[in-house]
Write a protein that holds these residues in place. Structure first.
Motif, PDB file in Angstrom:
ATOM      1  N   ALA A   1     -13.070  54.037  29.580  1.00 58.02           N
ATOM      2  CA  ALA A   1     -11.879  54.147  30.421  1.00 58.02           C
ATOM      3  C   ALA A   1     -10.837  53.098  30.076  1.00 58.02           C
ATOM      4  O   ALA A   1      -9.645  53.394  30.005  1.00 58.02           O
ATOM      5  N   ALA A   2     -11.274  51.856  29.857  1.00 53.94           N
ATOM      6  CA  ALA A   2     -10.317  50.776  29.585  1.00 53.94           C
ATOM      7  C   ALA A   2      -9.513  51.030  28.305  1.00 53.94           C
ATOM      8  O   ALA A   2      -8.273  50.928  28.322  1.00 53.94           O
ATOM      9  N   PRO A   3     -10.143  51.374  27.161  1.00 50.16           N
ATOM     10  CA  PRO A   3      -9.344  51.683  25.970  1.00 50.16           C
ATOM     11  C   PRO A   3      -8.421  52.879  26.179  1.00 50.16           C
ATOM     12  O   PRO A   3      -7.288  52.877  25.698  1.00 50.16           O
ATOM     13  N   LEU A   4      -8.908  53.886  26.910  1.00 52.08           N
ATOM     14  CA  LEU A   4      -8.091  55.072  27.142  1.00 52.08           C
ATOM     15  C   LEU A   4      -6.915  54.750  28.045  1.00 52.08           C
ATOM     16  O   LEU A   4      -5.776  55.153  27.772  1.00 52.08           O
TER      17      LEU A   4
ATOM     18  N   ALA B   1     -14.160  45.056  24.077  1.00 51.77           N
ATOM     19  CA  ALA B   1     -13.041  45.193  23.146  1.00 51.77           C
ATOM     20  C   ALA B   1     -11.975  44.124  23.357  1.00 51.77           C
ATOM     21  O   ALA B   1     -10.933  44.146  22.695  1.00 51.77           O
ATOM     22  N   MET B   2     -12.226  43.199  24.304  1.00 55.45           N
ATOM     23  CA  MET B   2     -11.283  42.111  24.610  1.00 55.45           C
ATOM     24  C   MET B   2      -9.906  42.651  24.964  1.00 55.45           C
ATOM     25  O   MET B   2      -8.879  42.224  24.422  1.00 55.45           O
ATOM     26  N   LEU B   3      -9.885  43.603  25.900  1.00 47.03           N
ATOM     27  CA  LEU B   3      -8.641  44.205  26.348  1.00 47.03           C
ATOM     28  C   LEU B   3      -8.248  43.639  27.706  1.00 47.03           C
ATOM     29  O   LEU B   3      -9.113  43.407  28.561  1.00 47.03           O
ATOM     30  N   PRO B   4      -6.961  43.435  27.953  1.00 44.73           N
ATOM     31  CA  PRO B   4      -6.526  43.033  29.302  1.00 44.73           C
ATOM     32  C   PRO B   4      -6.712  44.207  30.258  1.00 44.73           C
ATOM     33  O   PRO B   4      -6.606  45.366  29.869  1.00 44.73           O
ATOM     34  N   VAL B   5      -6.996  43.900  31.513  1.00 42.29           N
ATOM     35  CA  VAL B   5      -7.263  44.948  32.494  1.00 42.29           C
ATOM     36  C   VAL B   5      -6.283  44.839  33.657  1.00 42.29           C
ATOM     37  O   VAL B   5      -6.097  43.754  34.216  1.00 42.29           O
ATOM     38  N   SER B   6      -5.666  45.960  33.989  1.00 42.73           N
ATOM     39  CA  SER B   6      -4.748  45.992  35.123  1.00 42.73           C
ATOM     40  C   SER B   6      -5.535  45.919  36.426  1.00 42.73           C
ATOM     41  O   SER B   6      -6.578  46.561  36.573  1.00 42.73           O
ATOM     42  N   PRO B   7      -5.053  45.137  37.391  1.00 41.50           N
ATOM     43  CA  PRO B   7      -5.747  45.095  38.692  1.00 41.50           C
ATOM     44  C   PRO B   7      -5.783  46.464  39.371  1.00 41.50           C
ATOM     45  O   PRO B   7      -6.726  46.777  40.095  1.00 41.50           O
ATOM     46  N   TRP B   8      -4.740  47.282  39.132  1.00 37.75           N
ATOM     47  CA  TRP B   8      -4.738  48.627  39.715  1.00 37.75           C
ATOM     48  C   TRP B   8      -5.825  49.495  39.091  1.00 37.75           C
ATOM     49  O   TRP B   8      -6.401  50.366  39.754  1.00 37.75           O
ATOM     50  N   PHE B   9      -6.103  49.263  37.817  1.00 34.33           N
ATOM     51  CA  PHE B   9      -7.181  49.991  37.142  1.00 34.33           C
ATOM     52  C   PHE B   9      -8.521  49.670  37.796  1.00 34.33           C
ATOM     53  O   PHE B   9      -9.323  50.566  38.113  1.00 34.33           O
ATOM     54  N   LEU B  10      -8.772  48.377  38.015  1.00 32.49           N
ATOM     55  CA  LEU B  10     -10.025  47.965  38.634  1.00 32.49           C
ATOM     56  C   LEU B  10     -10.134  48.497  40.058  1.00 32.49           C
ATOM     57  O   LEU B  10     -11.209  48.954  40.483  1.00 32.49           O
ATOM     58  N   LEU B  11      -9.033  48.452  40.791  1.00 32.42           N
ATOM     59  CA  LEU B  11      -9.051  48.931  42.172  1.00 32.42           C
ATOM     60  C   LEU B  11      -9.289  50.437  42.226  1.00 32.42           C
ATOM     61  O   LEU B  11     -10.035  50.932  43.082  1.00 32.42           O
ATOM     62  N   THR B  12      -8.686  51.165  41.291  1.00 31.38           N
ATOM     63  CA  THR B  12      -8.880  52.613  41.238  1.00 31.38           C
ATOM     64  C   THR B  12     -10.339  52.960  40.971  1.00 31.38           C
ATOM     65  O   THR B  12     -10.935  53.789  41.663  1.00 31.38           O
ATOM     66  N   VAL B  13     -10.915  52.325  39.964  1.00 29.37           N
ATOM     67  CA  VAL B  13     -12.317  52.595  39.625  1.00 29.37           C
ATOM     68  C   VAL B  13     -13.226  52.210  40.790  1.00 29.37           C
ATOM     69  O   VAL B  13     -14.154  52.943  41.144  1.00 29.37           O
ATOM     70  N   GLY B  14     -12.950  51.064  41.403  1.00 30.30           N
ATOM     71  CA  GLY B  14     -13.772  50.619  42.525  1.00 30.30           C
ATOM     72  C   GLY B  14     -13.722  51.578  43.701  1.00 30.30           C
ATOM     73  O   GLY B  14     -14.752  51.906  44.300  1.00 30.30           O
ATOM     74  N   MET B  15     -12.521  52.054  44.037  1.00 30.95           N
ATOM     75  CA  MET B  15     -12.381  52.976  45.161  1.00 30.95           C
ATOM     76  C   MET B  15     -13.021  54.330  44.859  1.00 30.95           C
ATOM     77  O   MET B  15     -13.670  54.926  45.713  1.00 30.95           O
TER      78      MET B  15
ATOM     79  N   LEU C   1      -4.047  56.364  45.993  1.00 34.27           N
ATOM     80  CA  LEU C   1      -2.865  55.500  45.983  1.00 34.27           C
ATOM     81  C   LEU C   1      -2.972  54.430  44.897  1.00 34.27           C
ATOM     82  O   LEU C   1      -1.965  54.094  44.252  1.00 34.27           O
ATOM     83  N   SER C   2      -4.161  53.879  44.693  1.00 32.70           N
ATOM     84  CA  SER C   2      -4.347  52.877  43.639  1.00 32.70           C
ATOM     85  C   SER C   2      -4.031  53.476  42.277  1.00 32.70           C
ATOM     86  O   SER C   2      -3.361  52.839  41.449  1.00 32.70           O
ATOM     87  N   TYR C   3      -4.506  54.697  42.054  1.00 32.45           N
ATOM     88  CA  TYR C   3      -4.231  55.349  40.768  1.00 32.45           C
ATOM     89  C   TYR C   3      -2.742  55.625  40.623  1.00 32.45           C
ATOM     90  O   TYR C   3      -2.165  55.427  39.545  1.00 32.45           O
ATOM     91  N   ALA C   4      -2.102  56.091  41.693  1.00 29.29           N
ATOM     92  CA  ALA C   4      -0.668  56.387  41.628  1.00 29.29           C
ATOM     93  C   ALA C   4       0.135  55.125  41.313  1.00 29.29           C
ATOM     94  O   ALA C   4       1.106  55.163  40.535  1.00 29.29           O
ATOM     95  N   LEU C   5      -0.257  53.995  41.889  1.00 29.32           N
ATOM     96  CA  LEU C   5       0.437  52.733  41.612  1.00 29.32           C
ATOM     97  C   LEU C   5       0.212  52.303  40.167  1.00 29.32           C
ATOM     98  O   LEU C   5       1.119  51.758  39.527  1.00 29.32           O
ATOM     99  N   TRP C   6      -1.014  52.525  39.652  1.00 27.06           N
ATOM    100  CA  TRP C   6      -1.258  52.223  38.233  1.00 27.06           C
ATOM    101  C   TRP C   6      -0.413  53.124  37.349  1.00 27.06           C
ATOM    102  O   TRP C   6       0.198  52.663  36.368  1.00 27.06           O
ATOM    103  N   ALA C   7      -0.343  54.401  37.680  1.00 26.58           N
ATOM    104  CA  ALA C   7       0.398  55.359  36.856  1.00 26.58           C
ATOM    105  C   ALA C   7       1.900  55.117  36.882  1.00 26.58           C
ATOM    106  O   ALA C   7       2.620  55.603  35.999  1.00 26.58           O
ATOM    107  N   ALA C   8       2.369  54.353  37.876  1.00 29.66           N
ATOM    108  CA  ALA C   8       3.810  54.099  37.974  1.00 29.66           C
ATOM    109  C   ALA C   8       4.346  53.326  36.782  1.00 29.66           C
ATOM    110  O   ALA C   8       5.547  53.347  36.510  1.00 29.66           O
ATOM    111  N   GLY C   9       3.463  52.635  36.059  1.00 26.84           N
ATOM    112  CA  GLY C   9       3.893  52.025  34.807  1.00 26.84           C
ATOM    113  C   GLY C   9       3.959  50.515  34.795  1.00 26.84           C
ATOM    114  O   GLY C   9       3.477  49.836  35.713  1.00 26.84           O
TER     115      GLY C   9
END
Length: 314
Positions: free
Chosen positions: A33-36, A162-176, A225-233
């Protein structure tokens, strides 16, 4: 499904392999998910994602073996779990525990060779799940967070490897979303237990359908909502491009579809056609439900198209 068909499905010719629950390895696809989500197409990044996938397959199977050894008596009283290889006596407890230990050591050693932080994630996952097997699965609410943590750590491992930075919205989306799946799992288990008059999990005695429905009504919109906020860019430290808003409808449809499948009345209607395809087993829904498959495929194709378009204009 006949008893023989169920027995074959649960054990087959290789009961030890079946006891490792390879069908549940689909959960480990979350490592990609993170690389994608980061729109990274580098081969090296996906190689490290594959390594994380292999590591999680081994460590999760070791936990499944341990759990089935600890729950062997309870599983024998369950209408479908009684056909699991260990509960059915097709795999001995000593053999299962030895295999579990070997898989855990192999997983952690391989992860440490690929990326030491990945080994740390796998070790944390193992510790949480061992605690879940021994005691936490009997504690209401804590059991839900333990289940959800497994999904969240899978997603984090792909980024760590892969040493990728992770968006907090990404983590919140997966967690929820993980909490949503855990709640749906308990809801299905409770409904089956009430119908058959057998509480196969002690923690189910502390839950009720109204409570689980209230939890679901909080977690499901939070995930969306977490996913929508992540998708906002990028403006919200989310996706690399706001074009990802095009994928929001697929997420909404996916949540709606899963809620339909987990609805007690709908689940009872479908149980006659596919008794194994319930929200008690999320991997069976992913592997067997056409609606969920089409939704996931549409999301993946749209995301890949947006990713390619994003890189073409850079």
């Amino acid at each position: 499904m006949t008893t023989q068909e169920t027995r074959t499905k649960q054990g087959g010719r290789f009961p030890l392999v079946a006891a490792c629950r390879p069908r549940q390895w689909t959960k480990n696809l979350l490592v990609f998910a993170a690389p994608l989500f980061a729109f990274r197409l580098d081969a090296a990044i996906w190689y490290h994602g594959l390594a994380a996938f292999v590591g999680f397959c081994a460590i999760s199977s070791s936990i499944y073996l341990l759990n089935d050894c600890l729950d062997v008596e309870a599983d024998r009283a369950h209408p479908s779990k009684c056909y699991r290889p260990i509960a059915a006596g097709r795999v001995s407890v000593p053999l299962a525990l030895t295999t579990a230990g070997g898989l855990a050591i192999a997983s952690l050693s391989f992860a440490a060779w690929v990326a030491p932080p990945l080994a740390g994630i796998l070790l944390l996952y193992a510790l949480i799940q061992v605690g879940y097997c021994l005691q936490l699965k009997r504690q209401p609410l804590l059991d839900l967070f333990c289940i959800a943590s497994g999904f969240l750590l899978r997603a984090i491992s792909g980024a760590v490897a892969a040493m990728l930075p992770v968006s907090p919205w990404f983590l919140l989306t997966v967690g929820m979303l993980a909490l949503f799946l855990a709640i749906e799992k308990r809801k299905a288990e409770l409904k089956i237990a009430q119908e058959q008059g057998v509480m196969t999990r002690r923690v189910l005695e502390r839950y009720s359908l109204p409570l689980l429905l209230r939890l679901e009504s909080l977690v499901a919109p939070s995930a969306f909502l977490s996913y929508a906020l992540w998708a906002a860019g990028p403006a919200l430290r989310g996706a690399p491009t706001s074009w990802m808003l095009l994928t929001v409808p697929f997420v909404l449809v996916g949540i709606f579809r899963y809620q339909l499948l987990s609805d007690p009345e709908e689940a009872q209607r479908r149980r006659r056609l596919a008794p194994e395809r319930t929200s008690e087993k999320p991997e069976e829904i992913l592997l067997g439900d056409r609606g969920i498959q089409l939704t996931v495929l549409s999301w993946i194709l749209t995301t890949v198209a947006i990713s390619l378009f994003h890189y073409s204009i850079r």
